[in-house]
Write a protein that holds these residues in place. Sequence first.
Motif, mmCIF file in Angstrom:
data_model
loop_
_atom_site.group_PDB
_atom_site.id
_atom_site.type_symbol
_atom_site.label_atom_id
_atom_site.label_comp_id
_atom_site.label_asym_id
_atom_site.label_seq_id
_atom_site.Cartn_x
_atom_site.Cartn_y
_atom_site.Cartn_z
ATOM 1 N N ASP A 124 0.850 -1.190 0.000
ATOM 2 C CA ASP A 124 0.000 0.000 0.000
ATOM 3 C C ASP A 124 0.887 1.243 0.000
ATOM 4 O OD1 ASP A 124 -2.013 1.887 0.264
ATOM 5 O OD2 ASP A 124 -2.543 1.319 2.314
ATOM 6 N N VAL A 125 0.950 1.899 -1.135
ATOM 7 C CA VAL A 125 1.653 3.175 -1.260
ATOM 8 C C VAL A 125 0.619 4.178 -1.727
ATOM 9 C CG1 VAL A 125 3.460 4.466 -2.463
ATOM 10 C CG2 VAL A 125 3.859 2.067 -1.814
ATOM 11 N N ARG A 126 0.428 5.223 -0.940
ATOM 12 C CA ARG A 126 -0.610 6.188 -1.312
ATOM 13 C C ARG A 126 -0.166 7.619 -1.041
ATOM 14 N NH1 ARG A 126 -5.860 4.678 1.514
ATOM 15 N NH2 ARG A 126 -5.164 2.549 1.207
ATOM 16 N N ARG A 127 -0.493 8.477 -1.997
ATOM 17 C CA ARG A 127 -0.278 9.911 -1.871
ATOM 18 C C ARG A 127 -1.462 10.476 -1.094
ATOM 19 N NH1 ARG A 127 3.199 11.273 -6.869
ATOM 20 N NH2 ARG A 127 2.512 13.432 -6.685
ATOM 21 N N LEU A 128 -1.169 11.414 -0.194
ATOM 22 C CA LEU A 128 -2.194 11.964 0.684
ATOM 23 C C LEU A 128 -2.220 13.492 0.615
ATOM 24 C CD1 LEU A 128 -1.223 9.759 3.751
ATOM 25 C CD2 LEU A 128 -3.141 9.356 2.185
ATOM 26 N N ASP A 129 -3.391 14.037 0.834
ATOM 27 C CA ASP A 129 -3.592 15.468 1.057
ATOM 28 C C ASP A 129 -3.261 16.356 -0.141
ATOM 29 O OD1 ASP A 129 -4.391 14.739 3.623
ATOM 30 O OD2 ASP A 129 -2.369 14.965 4.419
ATOM 31 N N GLU A 130 -3.348 15.803 -1.344
ATOM 32 C CA GLU A 130 -3.098 16.636 -2.524
ATOM 33 C C GLU A 130 -4.142 17.748 -2.641
ATOM 34 O OE1 GLU A 130 -0.738 14.114 -5.771
ATOM 35 O OE2 GLU A 130 -2.585 13.099 -5.119
ATOM 36 N N ASP A 131 -5.354 17.501 -2.145
ATOM 37 C CA ASP A 131 -6.384 18.537 -2.152
ATOM 38 C C ASP A 131 -6.026 19.677 -1.199
ATOM 39 O OD1 ASP A 131 -6.695 16.719 -0.022
ATOM 40 O OD2 ASP A 131 -8.864 17.015 0.089
ATOM 41 N N GLU A 132 -5.484 19.345 -0.026
ATOM 42 C CA GLU A 132 -5.049 20.375 0.925
ATOM 43 C C GLU A 132 -3.919 21.207 0.329
ATOM 44 O OE1 GLU A 132 -4.098 19.108 4.910
ATOM 45 O OE2 GLU A 132 -5.713 17.624 4.877
ATOM 46 N N PHE A 133 -2.998 20.542 -0.353
ATOM 47 C CA PHE A 133 -1.887 21.245 -0.986
ATOM 48 C C PHE A 133 -2.416 22.237 -2.028
ATOM 49 C CE2 PHE A 133 1.314 21.443 -4.420
ATOM 50 C CZ PHE A 133 2.352 22.028 -3.718
ATOM 51 N N ALA A 134 -3.336 21.785 -2.864
ATOM 52 C CA ALA A 134 -3.903 22.661 -3.894
ATOM 53 C C ALA A 134 -4.615 23.857 -3.255
ATOM 54 C CB ALA A 134 -4.860 21.873 -4.778
ATOM 55 N N ALA A 135 -5.325 23.617 -2.150
ATOM 56 C CA ALA A 135 -6.071 24.681 -1.481
ATOM 57 C C ALA A 135 -5.173 25.623 -0.674
ATOM 58 C CB ALA A 135 -7.126 24.074 -0.563
ATOM 59 N N SER A 136 -3.937 25.206 -0.391
ATOM 60 C CA SER A 136 -3.046 26.011 0.452
ATOM 61 C C SER A 136 -2.616 27.315 -0.202
ATOM 62 C CB SER A 136 -1.800 25.200 0.831
ATOM 63 O OG SER A 136 -0.917 25.098 -0.288
ATOM 64 N N GLY A 137 -2.658 27.379 -1.535
ATOM 65 C CA GLY A 137 -2.236 28.587 -2.235
ATOM 66 C C GLY A 137 -0.734 28.704 -2.409
ATOM 67 N N LEU A 138 0.013 27.663 -2.032
ATOM 68 C CA LEU A 138 1.468 27.727 -2.146
ATOM 69 C C LEU A 138 1.907 27.935 -3.597
ATOM 70 C CD1 LEU A 138 4.177 27.571 -0.631
ATOM 71 C CD2 LEU A 138 4.183 25.110 -1.102
ATOM 72 N N ALA A 139 1.219 27.303 -4.529
ATOM 73 C CA ALA A 139 1.599 27.435 -5.946
ATOM 74 C C ALA A 139 1.531 28.885 -6.405
ATOM 75 C CB ALA A 139 0.707 26.553 -6.811
ATOM 76 N N GLU A 140 0.602 29.655 -5.863
ATOM 77 C CA GLU A 140 0.485 31.069 -6.223
ATOM 78 C C GLU A 140 1.480 31.931 -5.439
ATOM 79 O OE1 GLU A 140 -2.344 29.185 -5.263
ATOM 80 O OE2 GLU A 140 -2.757 28.760 -7.372
ATOM 81 N N ARG A 141 1.636 31.648 -4.139
ATOM 82 C CA ARG A 141 2.513 32.433 -3.268
ATOM 83 C C ARG A 141 3.988 32.179 -3.531
ATOM 84 N NH1 ARG A 141 -0.337 30.146 0.516
ATOM 85 N NH2 ARG A 141 1.447 29.107 1.442
ATOM 86 N N ASP A 142 4.319 30.918 -3.758
ATOM 87 C CA ASP A 142 5.733 30.529 -3.893
ATOM 88 C C ASP A 142 5.834 29.374 -4.889
ATOM 89 O OD1 ASP A 142 8.404 29.820 -3.581
ATOM 90 O OD2 ASP A 142 8.353 29.908 -1.383
ATOM 91 N N PRO A 143 5.748 29.691 -6.197
ATOM 92 C CA PRO A 143 5.737 28.635 -7.215
ATOM 93 C C PRO A 143 6.963 27.720 -7.163
ATOM 94 C CG PRO A 143 5.293 30.791 -8.207
ATOM 95 C CD PRO A 143 5.636 31.023 -6.775
ATOM 96 N N GLU A 144 8.127 28.267 -6.813
ATOM 97 C CA GLU A 144 9.336 27.437 -6.743
ATOM 98 C C GLU A 144 9.212 26.401 -5.624
ATOM 99 O OE1 GLU A 144 14.124 27.670 -5.884
ATOM 100 O OE2 GLU A 144 13.081 29.514 -6.471
ATOM 101 N N ALA A 145 8.733 26.825 -4.458
ATOM 102 C CA ALA A 145 8.549 25.889 -3.338
ATOM 103 C C ALA A 145 7.494 24.841 -3.685
ATOM 104 C CB ALA A 145 8.157 26.640 -2.070
ATOM 105 N N ALA A 146 6.429 25.265 -4.349
ATOM 106 C CA ALA A 146 5.380 24.316 -4.743
ATOM 107 C C ALA A 146 5.939 23.265 -5.700
ATOM 108 C CB ALA A 146 4.212 25.057 -5.377
ATOM 109 N N ALA A 147 6.752 23.696 -6.656
ATOM 110 C CA ALA A 147 7.359 22.755 -7.597
ATOM 111 C C ALA A 147 8.294 21.786 -6.871
ATOM 112 C CB ALA A 147 8.116 23.510 -8.688
ATOM 113 N N ARG A 148 9.059 22.288 -5.905
ATOM 114 C CA ARG A 148 9.948 21.414 -5.123
ATOM 115 C C ARG A 148 9.138 20.421 -4.291
ATOM 116 N NH1 ARG A 148 15.452 22.751 -3.888
ATOM 117 N NH2 ARG A 148 16.196 24.390 -5.265
ATOM 118 N N ALA A 149 8.015 20.866 -3.758
ATOM 119 C CA ALA A 149 7.160 19.991 -2.959
ATOM 120 C C ALA A 149 6.610 18.846 -3.813
ATOM 121 C CB ALA A 149 6.020 20.795 -2.332
#
Length: 171
Positions: A124-149
């Motif tokens: 069992d390998v599962r990615r979690l909380d991708e919806d929370e990440f999208a809602a966090s606004g990090l991609a807009e605030r800090d696109p470089e950090a979002a890409a690294r994440a």
Amino acid sequence: MSANSADGTGQADGVLDVVLVKGGRTKIRYPAELLSDDGTRITVRAPWAGDTVRDFGFVRFEAGDVFTEYFWRDRWYAVKEVRDAGGHLKGWYCDVTRPVVVGGGEVVVEDLDLDLWRSADGSDVRRLDEDEFAASGLAERDPEAAARAVAALDELEELARADGGFGTLTA
């Protein structure tokens, strides 16, 4: 393997506070036993720090569980090996984070919302909380950090699905 403490004394004993920060606020703070610090990776061990059982459906974290936690100063994630009170491996819970900051008796970890779970047997390998990440606004605030994440989550998933799992990271 020689270990260095967070204060540079070369000793791997002592207690540090792990401080998990999310959205600019301290989410949780708990004491952990310092096992090693080689200047890049710091390893600590702590009992489950939650007040109650946390049941994700695929795993339960509860009183008696022990977490051996691996943090890096140069990587965008943390890997936590989870064992039950009897020492049986439950699996690995991984947080995507900014590189850890260690100092003043603390390990400060900035959680970036993305997580990954790998069961003990690797089935069992599962990615979690991708919806929370999208809602966090990090991609807009800090696109470089979002890409690294996102890249860190991809790397964790690749490691989790490999034959050795996280053994190369935690050995």
